[in-house]
Structure formats: structure tokens, C-alpha cells
Write a protein that holds these residues in place. Structure first.
Motif, mmCIF file in Angstrom:
data_model
loop_
_atom_site.group_PDB
_atom_site.id
_atom_site.type_symbol
_atom_site.label_atom_id
_atom_site.label_comp_id
_atom_site.label_asym_id
_atom_site.label_seq_id
_atom_site.Cartn_x
_atom_site.Cartn_y
_atom_site.Cartn_z
ATOM 1 N N ARG A 195 13.508 -35.820 -22.620
ATOM 2 C CA ARG A 195 13.230 -37.159 -22.077
ATOM 3 C C ARG A 195 13.626 -37.244 -20.616
ATOM 4 O O ARG A 195 12.905 -37.830 -19.795
ATOM 5 N N ARG A 196 14.767 -36.645 -20.247
ATOM 6 C CA ARG A 196 15.213 -36.702 -18.851
ATOM 7 C C ARG A 196 14.232 -36.027 -17.915
ATOM 8 O O ARG A 196 14.075 -36.426 -16.756
ATOM 9 N N THR A 197 13.561 -34.989 -18.391
ATOM 10 C CA THR A 197 12.654 -34.233 -17.525
ATOM 11 C C THR A 197 11.198 -34.684 -17.648
ATOM 12 O O THR A 197 10.323 -34.117 -17.002
ATOM 13 N N SER A 198 10.939 -35.693 -18.457
ATOM 14 C CA SER A 198 9.574 -36.207 -18.620
ATOM 15 C C SER A 198 9.309 -37.307 -17.611
ATOM 16 O O SER A 198 10.228 -38.030 -17.182
ATOM 17 N N ALA A 199 8.052 -37.461 -17.240
ATOM 18 C CA ALA A 199 7.682 -38.458 -16.238
ATOM 19 C C ALA A 199 7.845 -39.886 -16.755
ATOM 20 O O ALA A 199 8.007 -40.818 -15.971
ATOM 21 N N GLY A 200 7.793 -40.071 -18.046
ATOM 22 C CA GLY A 200 7.901 -41.394 -18.641
ATOM 23 C C GLY A 200 7.738 -41.297 -20.143
ATOM 24 O O GLY A 200 7.553 -40.201 -20.693
ATOM 25 N N PRO A 201 7.786 -42.427 -20.849
ATOM 26 C CA PRO A 201 7.673 -42.398 -22.310
ATOM 27 C C PRO A 201 6.409 -41.731 -22.826
ATOM 28 O O PRO A 201 6.450 -40.971 -23.802
ATOM 29 N N LEU A 248 5.554 -42.537 -30.945
ATOM 30 C CA LEU A 248 6.888 -42.009 -30.684
ATOM 31 C C LEU A 248 7.286 -42.144 -29.214
ATOM 32 O O LEU A 248 8.344 -41.657 -28.816
ATOM 33 N N ALA A 249 6.468 -42.818 -28.425
ATOM 34 C CA ALA A 249 6.679 -42.824 -26.979
ATOM 35 C C ALA A 249 8.035 -43.392 -26.573
ATOM 36 O O ALA A 249 8.643 -42.913 -25.603
ATOM 37 N N TRP A 250 8.533 -44.384 -27.286
ATOM 38 C CA TRP A 250 9.734 -45.087 -26.818
ATOM 39 C C TRP A 250 11.014 -44.605 -27.473
ATOM 40 O O TRP A 250 12.090 -45.111 -27.174
ATOM 41 N N ILE A 251 10.944 -43.624 -28.377
ATOM 42 C CA ILE A 251 12.155 -43.256 -29.104
ATOM 43 C C ILE A 251 13.166 -42.500 -28.250
ATOM 44 O O ILE A 251 14.309 -42.312 -28.668
ATOM 45 N N GLY A 252 12.773 -42.083 -27.049
ATOM 46 C CA GLY A 252 13.721 -41.421 -26.162
ATOM 47 C C GLY A 252 14.559 -42.385 -25.346
ATOM 48 O O GLY A 252 15.466 -41.952 -24.622
ATOM 49 N N GLU A 253 14.297 -43.693 -25.471
ATOM 50 C CA GLU A 253 15.021 -44.682 -24.682
ATOM 51 C C GLU A 253 16.377 -44.993 -25.344
ATOM 52 O O GLU A 253 16.583 -44.731 -26.530
ATOM 53 N N PRO A 254 17.319 -45.561 -24.595
ATOM 54 C CA PRO A 254 18.691 -45.727 -25.085
ATOM 55 C C PRO A 254 18.830 -46.473 -26.410
ATOM 56 O O PRO A 254 19.702 -46.129 -27.217
ATOM 57 N N ASP A 255 18.002 -47.490 -26.646
ATOM 58 C CA ASP A 255 18.145 -48.266 -27.884
ATOM 59 C C ASP A 255 17.963 -47.411 -29.132
ATOM 60 O O ASP A 255 18.444 -47.778 -30.212
#
Length: 331
Positions: free
Chosen positions: A248-254, A223-230
Motif C-alpha cells: 500500500r505504501r508503494t502504490s499510487a492510490g487505493p 478491495l481498493a480501500w482495505i489498505g487504509e488505516p481504518d
């Protein structure tokens, strides 16, 4: 009709691919989906090998990027597979990942136009009819595939957003929804599709285990990348969409985003948990309108994961011997 499938991992060692496919067939999965991602393996080649190695399971190709192949030659390849293995093929077509398509010089100015023209052309040719009038991108007018399949394989579009899903509703046999495909996203997609009678196939990262919390922890990297815009269209219908975006905004990365996500969100956005929990998640997707729910093995041990995922397959009838232990399987 509701079906349960499994994905053949794109990075599975090549000497395990056919064993994996045969075992999925033996374990009673309805479908096995192969992946065509740039830098890994071709979808049509994988589908042909897997179809030849199995006897019953339906093989889906998810997906063939429209910009990567001439429509006539793609239709010819798909028709050949459908002739050799009637009723056992589903063809997925999509835009492809924009970065990959740009890297290969195959990203059009109007992806929606290409996808619509391409899908119409491929489906027309698979029916044995002359290719349609030339369009902006696809020019196969008058082309005929002489040895058409007795039954044309379904063509579904692997797309995300409302406009692309609407195209799928107009020109294809249905839609293939990438992960995560929780029930609210399924319902929203059917609304954009404009029909409840088309195929709605869903992907989701999956782990089945005796300890539900441990299973959900194992699925987190998936699920690491599901916070990205796509992935925004997948999450917009969820009741916690705003909170997830803030997380997601407050996390260091995916990776941090997935590792610190609340357990309840992980459960909603995956097929991870005990067998009973995962059966309930699958049923909820079917209840929302999915015709097929496809599980993506999310554990490093892909072959062992396949055995565990099979616990939730309805009416499964395992046969043969385990490819991991070499001893007869037990119900």
C-alpha cells in the motif's frame, strides 16, 4: 449452525430492490443484509419492505449507528418488525463511520460508552423490560415497549477493533465483521469477543465464475480501500500483513493498490473464484468460528451476480422464475 447470506447492494436501483430480495429468497440464501450508509437508504425502511416482499429469508440490518437514533424509538421500530415477522430479523448496531457521524453532529466524545449504553438499552427494551438507569448518553430509564415481540431479535454489533469487539462480547448477541473477514481475523475477533457461543457474522466481497483468476480480477475494486488505516484490525492477523502494508505504501492510490495486489492475497481477502474455491473459502470462515458468511456482490451486474453467487449456497432449492430471463430456473 452455519449460514450463508448475501448483501443487498446499497446502490441497487430502487426498482430492482424488491425483485432482488425475492430472488435471494427463492435461491435459498439464509440471510439478506441491508445497508444503512449516509446518503443512500435507511436500514429500517429497507428491512421492512424486504421482509414484507419475502416469505422465508432472515433480514439483517447492517448497521444502525448508535448516535443516529434515540434508543427507545430504535427499539420500538425493531420490535415492530420483529412482531410482524417473527424470527426473521437481526439488528446490527455500530459506531457508524466517524466522518459521516461528525458530518451530522452525531459523533460522541466516547464512542465506546455510547455503544455500550445504547446496546444495553435497546436489548432491555426489546425484552419488554423497563429501560435501564440513565447513563452518560442514553436516557430511557423506565420506558416500556408494551407490545414486545414474542422473540426478541438478536442484536449484534458491527465493529472492528479489539475494544469494541470486547464490548460486543459483554452486552450483545454477537458481532458483525465488515470486509475483509478472512479466517485469521475471525479467530482473533472471537478471542476479543471472549465467547465462542455468540453470533459471528462476516462480510466479504464476492464473485463466483467459471474462471477463478477472472473472478478474482473482478473482485479487486471491492478491495481498493482495505489498505487504509481504518481496516488495519482486519489485516493485522494475516501472515502477509507487513508485505501488504508495504504494498500500500508503494502504490499510487487505493485503485492501484487493489489492481496490483498478488492474486493469492485477493483470494485470501475475498470470496472470489470458482464455485469450488468459494465454497472452500466459506467453509474456512465457518471453520474459524463464523456463524454466518455474507457475500457482497462485487460485479457491476448485481442481478446476474446474485444468480452466480447462489451456486455456492448449501442445499439451495431455487424455485420460481428467473427475474432476468422470465423462464423457469433449472437446478
Amino acid at each position: 449452525m452455519t449460514r450463508v447470506g448475501v448483501m443487498l447492494p446499497r446502490d441497487l436501483p430502487v426498482d430492482e430492490v424488491l425483485d432482488y430480495a425475492r430472488r435471494a429468497d427463492d435461491l435459498g440464501f439464509d440471510e439478506l443484509w441491508v445497508v444503512e450508509d449516509l446518503g443512500f437508504r435507511g436500514g429500517i425502511a429497507q428491512a421492512g419492505a424486504v421482509l414484507a416482499a419475502t416469505s422465508r429469508i432472515v433480514v439483517g440490518i447492517g448497521i444502525l449507528p448508535a448516535g443516529a437514533r434515540n434508543a427507545a424509538f430504535a427499539a420500538m421500530e425493531l420490535a415492530t418488525l420483529a412482531q410482524l415477522f417473527p424470527g426473521r430479523l437481526i439488528a446490527g448496531i455500530g459506531h457508524g463511520m466517524p466522518d459521516w457521524m461528525r458530518q451530522t453532529g452525531a459523533w460522541p466524545k466516547s464512542p465506546l460508552t455510547l455503544l455500550e449504553e445504547y446496546t444495553i438499552a435497546v436489548r432491555t427494551l426489546l425484552r419488554g423490560e423497563p429501560g435501564p438507569a440513565a447513563g452518560r448518553y442514553v436516557q430511557v430509564e423506565g420506558v416500556i415497549i408494551g407490545e414486545k415481540p414474542s422473540v426478541a431479535p438478536p442484536v449484534v454489533l458491527g465493529v472492528r477493533g479489539p475494544k469494541s469487539i470486547a464490548v460486543a462480547g459483554r452486552v450483545s448477541d454477537g458481532v458483525l465483521l465488515a470486509e475483509p473477514a478472512a479466517p485469521p481475523y475471525v479467530e482473533a475477533s472471537i478471542g476479543h469477543l471472549g465467547s465462542s457461543s455468540l453470533e459471528v457474522i462476516t462480510y466479504d466481497a464476492a464473485v463466483v465464475g467459471a474462471d477463478g483468476r477472472a473472478a478474482r480480477d473482478l473482485v479487486r475494486p471491492g478491495l481498493a480501500w482495505i489498505g487504509e488505516p481504518d481496516w488495519a484490525p482486519h489485516l493485522a492477523p494475516m501472515p502477509f500483513a507487513d508485505d501488504l502494508a508495504e504494498h500500500r505504501r508503494t502504490s499510487a492510490g487505493p485503485e492501484d493498490f487493489a489492481a496490483t495486489m498478488p492474486d493469492t492475497w485477493v483470494g485470501e481477502l475475498s470470496l472470489a473464484g470458482t464455485p469450488d474455491e468459494v465454497r472452500a473459502r466459506i467453509a474456512a470462515r465457518h471453520g474459524a468460528g463464523a456463524t454466518s458468511v455474507v457475500m457482497i456482490p462485487a460485479e457491476p451486474d448485481r442481478l446476474g451476480a446474485l444468480e452466480r453467487l447462489a451456486q455456492v449456497v448449501p442445499r439451495q432449492q431455487p424455485r420460481g422464475v428467473s427475474m432476468r430471463t422470465g423462464v423457469p430456473d433449472r437446478l
